[in-house]
Design an enzyme around this catalytic site. Structure first.
Site, PDB file in Angstrom:
ATOM      1  N   TYR A 125      -2.083  -0.503  10.985  1.00 12.24           N
ATOM      2  CA  TYR A 125      -2.193  -1.171   9.680  1.00 12.24           C
ATOM      3  C   TYR A 125      -0.967  -0.881   8.827  1.00 12.24           C
ATOM      4  O   TYR A 125      -0.289  -1.802   8.339  1.00 12.24           O
ATOM      5  CB  TYR A 125      -3.464  -0.715   8.941  1.00 12.24           C
ATOM      6  CG  TYR A 125      -3.447  -1.048   7.464  1.00 12.24           C
ATOM      7  CD1 TYR A 125      -3.422  -2.364   7.018  1.00 12.24           C
ATOM      8  CD2 TYR A 125      -3.434  -0.023   6.499  1.00 12.24           C
ATOM      9  CE1 TYR A 125      -3.386  -2.661   5.658  1.00 12.24           C
ATOM     10  CE2 TYR A 125      -3.394  -0.320   5.135  1.00 12.24           C
ATOM     11  CZ  TYR A 125      -3.368  -1.636   4.722  1.00 12.24           C
ATOM     12  OH  TYR A 125      -3.324  -1.936   3.377  1.00 12.24           O
TER      13      TYR A 125
ATOM     14  N   THR B  98       0.814  -1.211   0.000  1.00 11.23           N
ATOM     15  CA  THR B  98       0.000   0.000   0.000  1.00 11.23           C
ATOM     16  C   THR B  98       0.854   1.270   0.000  1.00 11.23           C
ATOM     17  O   THR B  98       2.009   1.245   0.444  1.00 11.23           O
ATOM     18  CB  THR B  98      -0.903  -0.019   1.255  1.00 11.23           C
ATOM     19  OG1 THR B  98      -1.461   1.263   1.464  1.00 11.23           O
ATOM     20  CG2 THR B  98      -0.110  -0.370   2.520  1.00 11.23           C
ATOM     21  N   ASP B  99       0.251   2.378  -0.437  1.00 10.90           N
ATOM     22  CA  ASP B  99       0.936   3.679  -0.351  1.00 10.90           C
ATOM     23  C   ASP B  99       1.025   4.179   1.094  1.00 10.90           C
ATOM     24  O   ASP B  99       1.802   5.087   1.392  1.00 10.90           O
ATOM     25  CB  ASP B  99       0.225   4.726  -1.231  1.00 10.90           C
ATOM     26  CG  ASP B  99      -1.241   4.971  -0.869  1.00 10.90           C
ATOM     27  OD1 ASP B  99      -1.767   4.272   0.018  1.00 10.90           O
ATOM     28  OD2 ASP B  99      -1.860   5.876  -1.485  1.00 10.90           O
ATOM     29  N   GLU B 100       0.234   3.568   1.990  1.00  9.73           N
ATOM     30  CA  GLU B 100       0.158   4.106   3.355  1.00  9.73           C
ATOM     31  C   GLU B 100       1.469   3.931   4.127  1.00  9.73           C
ATOM     32  O   GLU B 100       1.682   4.593   5.143  1.00  9.73           O
ATOM     33  CB  GLU B 100      -1.011   3.473   4.115  1.00  9.73           C
ATOM     34  CG  GLU B 100      -2.316   3.677   3.361  1.00  9.73           C
ATOM     35  CD  GLU B 100      -3.584   3.415   4.162  1.00  9.73           C
ATOM     36  OE1 GLU B 100      -3.520   3.478   5.403  1.00  9.73           O
ATOM     37  OE2 GLU B 100      -4.618   3.155   3.534  1.00  9.73           O
TER      38      GLU B 100
ATOM     39  N   SER C 283       2.221  -2.421  10.054  1.00  9.19           N
ATOM     40  CA  SER C 283       2.324  -3.874   9.827  1.00  9.19           C
ATOM     41  C   SER C 283       2.623  -4.160   8.348  1.00  9.19           C
ATOM     42  O   SER C 283       3.368  -5.093   8.031  1.00  9.19           O
ATOM     43  CB  SER C 283       1.054  -4.592  10.288  1.00  9.19           C
ATOM     44  OG  SER C 283      -0.051  -4.248   9.467  1.00  9.19           O
ATOM     45  N   LYS C 284       2.060  -3.365   7.444  1.00  8.07           N
ATOM     46  CA  LYS C 284       2.368  -3.554   6.022  1.00  8.07           C
ATOM     47  C   LYS C 284       3.830  -3.152   5.740  1.00  8.07           C
ATOM     48  O   LYS C 284       4.518  -3.813   4.965  1.00  8.07           O
ATOM     49  CB  LYS C 284       1.419  -2.732   5.142  1.00  8.07           C
ATOM     50  CG  LYS C 284      -0.011  -3.235   5.103  1.00  8.07           C
ATOM     51  CD  LYS C 284      -0.185  -4.616   4.493  1.00  8.07           C
ATOM     52  CE  LYS C 284       0.097  -4.674   3.009  1.00  8.07           C
ATOM     53  NZ  LYS C 284      -0.245  -6.014   2.438  1.00  8.07           N
TER      54      LYS C 284
END
Ligand code: NAD
Ligand code: TYD
Length: 356
Positions: free
Chosen positions: A161, A135-137, A164-165
């Site tokens: 989240y 993800t971009d997050e 963790s990614k």
């Protein structure tokens, strides 16, 4: 090695769209390993359920014995790793599952992949791919005038989240650098489209509006996301799997930055046109500002020049055409909506919105 790809988390939103695109477009068989959490829904896959090149296998990526058995018996040529806990608000209420699946699960998957890959013949080892879907997050939050995230932007995750990614991205990177595992990572912006679980902004607003419920906009509604239609993401993943350079990361996005409030307005206008209220009043009267998400990232935007230049990928859908398709899909799939908005969904809605 077989002409088979192993997809993890293929019963979720993006994974199921990926499988629905893969089966008619590609020739390799596909095995879908999914634990079927609240976010996994085999109804998403009914169109391919009986297809000879598709198979579903219930199972958990944390379970190494299950993974080992699959590798031994199925001998995949590639893995496309979607399985994750994916919703920021849930990660704020309960981060444990995010560490368990996104960090430990990815670690276990990498370990079992490495054991399998090490035992392959040299030509097969070279041909093998581990595609990690992220993800971009992981890049954190942008100010209004900052340049978009590129592949070299330092990681600065802000939610459990995204942390963790980010951890899983780092593990994937390390398995390439240390062991030579042929990995490719993609970091994509916010997706929307058919089969998205209605805890996320766009489907939640569509369903709440249709039910005459408030449309809960967090904070001032000025947060910006870069939106991509899910089928464009799936095409990008197929392209990266086929032609992406090993050890590289690719940013994927829609070049469609929108403020949340603009999106909610667009949804209301589309519903006014496609599903008008009996009273004739606009759905926009339901917009309600609620307490902000803690640590809410202000802006995400993706610089997608690398994938455009190297792999000639570009989104086919505009935000306007994609949103219209999405609203129509939810209006036309009332059975799907009815199935997913059962007991556990109602509990989540009560928990997340009670104190806002
Ligand atoms: P989702 O929550 O809709 O689906 C996740 C799937 O993974 C579900 O089918 C679930 O049952 C399965 N799963 C969860 N834990 C598992 C486990 N331990 N073992 C096996 N299966 C498990 O998520 P999504 O929106 O489809 O996202 C898929 C991937 O793409 C995630 O890795 C996410 O981080 C990433 N991503 C999502 C977006 C987005 O906008 N949705 C954007 C960029 C990247
Ligand atoms: P979301 O769909 O949860 O994706 P993410 O947090 O991963 O970007 O949220 C998208 C944006 O919409 C985000 O800025 C939070 C906001 N939002 C609301 O304003 N109200 C809501 O009820 C939800 C679920 C999200």
């Amino acid at each position: 090695m077989e002409d088979l790809i192993l997809v993890t988390g293929g019963a979720g939103f993006i994974g199921s769209n990926f499988i629905l695109q893969w089966i008619p477009s590609e020739s390799s068989r596909l095995l879908n390993l999914d634990k079927l959490t609240y976010a996994g829904n085999l109804n998403n896959l009914s169109a391919v359920a009986g297809h000879p090149r598709y198979r579903f296998e219930p199972g958990d990526i944390v379970d190494r014995k299950c993974l080992r058995g699959l590798f031994q018996h199925q001998q995949p040529r590639a893995i496309v790793h979607f399985a994750a806990e994916s919703h920021v608000d849930r990660s704020i209420h309960g981060p444990d599952d995010f560490i368990h699946t996104n960090v430990n699960g990815t670690f276990n998957l990498l370990e079992e992949t490495r054991a399998y890959w090490t035992g392959l013949a040299e030509a097969d080892r070279t041909r093998f791919r581990f595609l990690h879907v992220s993800t971009d997050e992981v890049y954190g939050s942008l100010g209004p005038d900052d340049p978009a995230f590129s592949e070299t932007t330092p990681y600065a995750p802000n939610s459990p989240y995204s942390a963790s990614k980010a951890a899983s991205d780092h593990l994937v990177r390390a398995y390439h650098h240390t062991y030579g595992l042929p990995v490719v990572t993609t970091n994509c912006s916010n997706n929307y489209g058919p089969c998205q679980f209605p805890e996320k902004l766009i489907p939640l607003m569509i369903l709440n509006a249709c039910a005459g419920k408030p449309l809960p906009v967090y904070g001032d509604g000025e947060n910006v996301r870069d939106w991509l239609y899910v089928e464009d993401h799936c095409r990008a993943l197929r392209t990266v799997l086929a032609d992406g350079r090993v050890g590289e990361t690719y940013n994927i996005g829609g070049r469609s930055e929108r403020k949340n409030l603009e999106i909610v307005g667009d949804i209301c206008r589309l519903l006014d046109e496609l599903h008008p209220n009996d009273s004739g009043a606009s759905y926009s009267r339901l917009v309600t500002f609620v307490k902000d998400r803690p640590g809410h990232d202000r802006r995400y935007a993706m610089d997608t020049r690398k994938i455009e230049r190297e792999l000639r990928w570009q989104p086919q859908e505009t935000f306007e055409s994609g949103l219209r398709k999405t609203v129509s899909w939810y209006l036309e799939h009332q059975d799907w909506v009815h199935d997913v908005t059962s007991g556990s969904y109602r509990q989540w809605m009560a928990k997340n919105y009670a104190q806002r």
